[in-house]
Design a protein around this motif. Structure first.
Motif, PDB file in Angstrom:
ATOM      1  N   GLN A  28      -5.779   9.045   4.857  1.00  0.00           N
ATOM      2  CA  GLN A  28      -4.497   8.523   4.404  1.00  0.00           C
ATOM      3  C   GLN A  28      -3.712   7.934   5.560  1.00  0.00           C
ATOM      4  N   GLY A  29      -2.902   6.948   5.204  1.00  0.00           N
ATOM      5  CA  GLY A  29      -2.012   6.315   6.164  1.00  0.00           C
ATOM      6  C   GLY A  29      -0.639   6.157   5.537  1.00  0.00           C
ATOM      7  N   TYR A  30       0.379   6.080   6.383  1.00  0.00           N
ATOM      8  CA  TYR A  30       1.757   5.996   5.910  1.00  0.00           C
ATOM      9  C   TYR A  30       2.330   4.616   6.183  1.00  0.00           C
ATOM     10  N   LEU A  31       2.869   4.019   5.129  1.00  0.00           N
ATOM     11  CA  LEU A  31       3.544   2.732   5.243  1.00  0.00           C
ATOM     12  C   LEU A  31       4.999   2.937   5.636  1.00  0.00           C
ATOM     13  N   ASN A  32       5.503   4.126   5.359  1.00  0.00           N
ATOM     14  CA  ASN A  32       6.881   4.486   5.684  1.00  0.00           C
ATOM     15  C   ASN A  32       6.959   6.012   5.760  1.00  0.00           C
ATOM     16  N   VAL A  33       7.833   6.503   6.662  1.00  0.00           N
ATOM     17  CA  VAL A  33       7.955   7.953   6.832  1.00  0.00           C
ATOM     18  C   VAL A  33       9.137   8.518   6.048  1.00  0.00           C
ATOM     19  N   HIS A  34      10.282   7.815   6.029  1.00  0.00           N
ATOM     20  CA  HIS A  34      11.502   8.293   5.342  1.00  0.00           C
ATOM     21  C   HIS A  34      12.018   7.217   4.411  1.00  0.00           C
ATOM     22  N   ALA A  36       8.697   9.030   2.396  1.00  0.00           N
ATOM     23  CA  ALA A  36       7.263   8.949   2.671  1.00  0.00           C
ATOM     24  C   ALA A  36       6.586   8.084   1.612  1.00  0.00           C
ATOM     25  N   ILE A  37       5.941   7.028   2.086  1.00  0.00           N
ATOM     26  CA  ILE A  37       5.125   6.175   1.225  1.00  0.00           C
ATOM     27  C   ILE A  37       3.758   6.099   1.879  1.00  0.00           C
ATOM     28  N   ARG A  38       2.761   6.616   1.183  1.00  0.00           N
ATOM     29  CA  ARG A  38       1.433   6.682   1.776  1.00  0.00           C
ATOM     30  C   ARG A  38       0.396   6.073   0.842  1.00  0.00           C
ATOM     31  N   VAL A  39      -0.713   5.673   1.455  1.00  0.00           N
ATOM     32  CA  VAL A  39      -1.894   5.289   0.687  1.00  0.00           C
ATOM     33  C   VAL A  39      -2.974   6.302   1.034  1.00  0.00           C
ATOM     34  N   ARG A  40      -3.750   6.671   0.021  1.00  0.00           N
ATOM     35  CA  ARG A  40      -4.743   7.734   0.232  1.00  0.00           C
ATOM     36  C   ARG A  40      -6.037   7.398  -0.482  1.00  0.00           C
ATOM     37  N   GLN A  41      -7.131   7.724   0.224  1.00  0.00           N
ATOM     38  CA  GLN A  41      -8.441   7.761  -0.401  1.00  0.00           C
ATOM     39  C   GLN A  41      -8.830   9.221  -0.463  1.00  0.00           C
ATOM     40  N   GLU A  42      -9.140   9.693  -1.669  1.00  0.00           N
ATOM     41  CA  GLU A  42      -9.627  11.055  -1.860  1.00  0.00           C
ATOM     42  C   GLU A  42     -10.979  10.924  -2.542  1.00  0.00           C
ATOM     43  N   ASP A  43     -12.041  11.131  -1.774  1.00  0.00           N
ATOM     44  CA  ASP A  43     -13.403  10.868  -2.234  1.00  0.00           C
ATOM     45  C   ASP A  43     -13.478   9.390  -2.643  1.00  0.00           C
ATOM     46  N   HIS A  45     -11.479   7.965  -4.982  1.00  0.00           N
ATOM     47  CA  HIS A  45     -10.251   7.732  -5.737  1.00  0.00           C
ATOM     48  C   HIS A  45      -9.195   7.196  -4.755  1.00  0.00           C
ATOM     49  N   TYR A  46      -8.461   6.168  -5.168  1.00  0.00           N
ATOM     50  CA  TYR A  46      -7.484   5.521  -4.287  1.00  0.00           C
ATOM     51  C   TYR A  46      -6.127   5.481  -4.973  1.00  0.00           C
ATOM     52  N   TYR A  47      -5.057   5.774  -4.218  1.00  0.00           N
ATOM     53  CA  TYR A  47      -3.728   5.678  -4.797  1.00  0.00           C
ATOM     54  C   TYR A  47      -2.662   5.585  -3.719  1.00  0.00           C
ATOM     55  N   MET A  48      -1.476   5.182  -4.154  1.00  0.00           N
ATOM     56  CA  MET A  48      -0.300   5.120  -3.297  1.00  0.00           C
ATOM     57  C   MET A  48       0.689   6.149  -3.828  1.00  0.00           C
ATOM     58  N   THR A  49       1.363   6.845  -2.924  1.00  0.00           N
ATOM     59  CA  THR A  49       2.291   7.906  -3.311  1.00  0.00           C
ATOM     60  C   THR A  49       3.644   7.680  -2.654  1.00  0.00           C
ATOM     61  N   TYR A  50       4.688   7.908  -3.426  1.00  0.00           N
ATOM     62  CA  TYR A  50       6.055   7.965  -2.911  1.00  0.00           C
ATOM     63  C   TYR A  50       6.476   9.419  -3.010  1.00  0.00           C
ATOM     64  N   MET A  74      -3.782  -2.161   2.312  1.00  0.00           N
ATOM     65  CA  MET A  74      -2.554  -1.448   2.694  1.00  0.00           C
ATOM     66  C   MET A  74      -2.778  -0.513   3.869  1.00  0.00           C
ATOM     67  N   LEU A  75      -3.964   0.089   3.968  1.00  0.00           N
ATOM     68  CA  LEU A  75      -4.239   0.988   5.084  1.00  0.00           C
ATOM     69  C   LEU A  75      -4.117   0.241   6.414  1.00  0.00           C
ATOM     70  N   LYS A  76      -4.503  -1.028   6.441  1.00  0.00           N
ATOM     71  CA  LYS A  76      -4.369  -1.835   7.662  1.00  0.00           C
ATOM     72  C   LYS A  76      -2.905  -1.989   8.073  1.00  0.00           C
TER      73      LYS A  76
END
Length: 179
Positions: A28-34, A36-43, A45-50, A74-76
């Motif tokens: 996972q990588g963070y597009l913003n900390v405060h 928190a907006i992150r993009v994640r690969q879990e196995d 499965h891919y998603y973005m979380t706020y 987005m990870l880039k």
């Protein structure tokens, strides 16, 4: 809108039989900390979380599905360190709640019986190798308030920003504290 009710703990020692538990590979990588907006690969499965306000047991959380190409794009753009870890799904400790509590809180007892309350044990790799954090997500604030931590947990670190994944990504160097 979803609500995440979670407590975090450092770990004294890993469960002896860790290899028998299901786990997920997470990047996972963070597009913003405060906030928190992150993009994640879990196995696979891919998603973005706020995630809403950090430093509290309960916070708002939204997830949006992504395809692999969107995730990689987005990870880039992520700031700081990329987090990689294995997340083991460990059954909740048998002494997690008193019998009296469960008798008075049928919804929480049902969630426990259905295996919906478990320990997510994050064993970090790469830049954060050596860091191990246990998280427990709860169905209610009452359950989080009445939870008795597992004997292999060390100390509760819920709300301590230095244990926030978003905050970790901002570090220039990382050293695991030995206790």
């Amino acid at each position: 809108m979803g609500m995440e009710i979670e407590k975090k703990y450092t770990v004294k020692n890993l469960p002896d039989d860790l290899g028998k538990y299901e786990y997920h590979l997470i990047e996972q990588g963070y597009l913003n900390v405060h906030p928190a907006i992150r993009v994640r690969q879990e196995d696979d499965h891919y998603y973005m979380t706020y995630k809403g306000a950090a430093g509290v047991v309960a916070k708002e959380e939204y997830n949006m599905e992504l395809d692999e190409a969107s995730y990689k794009h987005m990870l880039k753009k992520a700031d700081g360190n990329i987090i990689t870890k294995k997340r083991y799904l460990v059954p909740i400790n048998e002494d997690a709640f008193t019998k009296e509590y469960l008798e008075m809180h049928a919804d929480d007892a049902r969630a426990l019986e259905d295996g919906k309350i478990k320990i997510e044990l994050d064993v970090f790799e790469g830049f954060f190798e050596g860091l191990i954090i246990a998280e427990v997500e709860f169905p209610s604030l009452e359950a989080s308030d009445n939870y008795h931590p597992a004997s292999w947990f060390e100390k509760e670190v819920t709300g301590q920003k230095e244990y926030s994944n978003a905050q970790l990504t901002t570090l220039d160097k990382f050293v695991v504290e030995k206790t």
